[in-house]
Design an enzyme around this catalytic site. Structure first.
Site, PDB file in Angstrom:
ATOM      1  N   ASP A  39       0.843  -1.202   0.000  1.00  0.00           N
ATOM      2  CA  ASP A  39       0.000   0.000   0.000  1.00  0.00           C
ATOM      3  C   ASP A  39       0.875   1.248   0.000  1.00  0.00           C
ATOM      4  OD1 ASP A  39      -2.328  -1.479   0.090  1.00  0.00           O
ATOM      5  OD2 ASP A  39      -2.490  -1.410   2.272  1.00  0.00           O
ATOM      6  N   TYR A  67       6.751  -8.749   8.162  1.00  0.00           N
ATOM      7  CA  TYR A  67       6.397  -7.338   8.374  1.00  0.00           C
ATOM      8  C   TYR A  67       6.616  -6.928   9.825  1.00  0.00           C
ATOM      9  CZ  TYR A  67       3.596  -8.003   4.089  1.00  0.00           C
ATOM     10  OH  TYR A  67       3.168  -8.299   2.813  1.00  0.00           O
ATOM     11  N   ASP A  81      -6.827   1.040   8.236  1.00  0.00           N
ATOM     12  CA  ASP A  81      -5.573   1.702   8.622  1.00  0.00           C
ATOM     13  C   ASP A  81      -5.868   3.176   8.902  1.00  0.00           C
ATOM     14  OD1 ASP A  81      -5.538   3.133   6.145  1.00  0.00           O
ATOM     15  OD2 ASP A  81      -4.468   1.504   5.162  1.00  0.00           O
ATOM     16  N   ARG A 173      -3.326  -5.120   7.687  1.00  0.00           N
ATOM     17  CA  ARG A 173      -4.294  -4.172   8.268  1.00  0.00           C
ATOM     18  C   ARG A 173      -5.563  -4.897   8.714  1.00  0.00           C
ATOM     19  NH1 ARG A 173      -6.998  -1.951   3.272  1.00  0.00           N
ATOM     20  NH2 ARG A 173      -5.726  -2.758   1.568  1.00  0.00           N
TER      21      ARG A 173
END
Length: 289
Positions: A39, A67, A81, A173
């Site tokens: 993103d 991540y 988010d 997310r």
């Protein structure tokens, strides 16, 4: 012609396609693709494939990813988010122990409903296109695997840092949103940094600034066979090489079953191959035709 893999540390504010478009111009090569969309708000490892190397994108996309994310508790948004519209604010009375305990529910094989703001297609339409028109549609839950999920520590008021390694198709997310729901206070993702993709860590990455400032950016490219380092190396004699170049099956009766990186006697990487029952066949070729 340029051919190889560039491990970009994607900056915030760029789409994955922005990175590809910039590199297309820089390398003057139409064949540029990436493995695993990040993103715009996210940063970190984005493997970009250039030239003939784009044939390897499908293998990189299937790989696990890692991540580091910050989850914000007490806030629910439409995008899951902090870039989205706030739908709810809830009081937070969660201890670190309760958060640790909630993480356990999300480890292993789980089902995840993809967010409306995603590129997943339903009925031929991308979900984010429908979301932008104010529409919400039923999304089937999809199986994903969370291999590791750990609490790194507190990052501020109602903010916690988590580290995740997961299978292809996992939305971090959504994980943050679902964690918030499990805790009863709601949650969303504050920030995201991908630390590993396709077997390449941040230590192997370069920034866009470094690429654009390089005298010869081709020097920054990694060879395509670096993606397949976990497969055994196999050097072919000239007769076998000729068969592989011509898309034929080579008979190698003493070769163990499995996947191989196949090379010519001169050291050129030819193909990712598969051996079964003493026969060697091509999974994907990488030599220039």
């Amino acid at each position: 012609m340029a051919s190889g893999i560039l491990i970009i540390d994607k900056p915030a504010g760029w789409t994955s396609m922005d990175v590809c478009a910039k590199l297309r111009g820089l390398f003057q090569e139409k064949r540029v693709g990436h493995a695993g969309t990040l993103d715009p708000m996210a940063t970190g490892v984005l493997p970009v494939f250039i030239g003939r190397a784009t044939r390897a994108v499908e293998f990189a996309e299937k790989s696990d990813k890692e991540y580091v994310a910050i989850i914000k508790l007490g806030v629910v948004t439409d995008t899951q988010d902090t870039t989205g519209e706030i739908l709810e604010r809830r009081p937070v009375r969660v201890t670190e122990e309760e958060l640790e305990s909630a993480l356990a529910r999300f480890r292993g094989d789980i089902l995840q409903v993809p967010p409306m703001y995603s590129a997943v297609k339903i009925g031929g339409k991308k979900l984010y296109e429908l979301a932008r028109k104010g529409r919400e549609v039923e999304r089937p839950a999809r199986p994903v695997t969370i291999k590791t999920l750990e609490l790194v520590g507190k990052a501020g008021k109602n903010l916690y840092t988590i580290r995740v390694s997961c299978s292809k198709g996992t939305y971090i997310r959504t994980l943050c949103h679902d964690l918030g729901e499990a805790l009863g206070c709601g949650g969303c993702m504050e920030s995201l940094r991908r630390t590993m993709a396709a077997g390449f860590g941040l230590e192997k990455s370069v920034t866009m600034e470094q690429v654009l400032a390089a005298e010869d950016p081709v020097q920054l490219l990694r060879p395509v066979d670096s993606l397949f380092q976990d497969r055994a190396r196999l050097v072919l004699d000239r007769a076998t090489e000729k068969k592989i170049r011509n898309g034929m099956i080579a008979v190698l009766p003493h070769l163990d079953r499995g996947e191989y990186r196949a090379y010519s006697m001169s050291g050129e990487f030819l193909a990712l191959c598969q051996a079964r029952g003493g026969k060697l066949s091509t999974i994907k070729s990488f030599f220039e035709v």
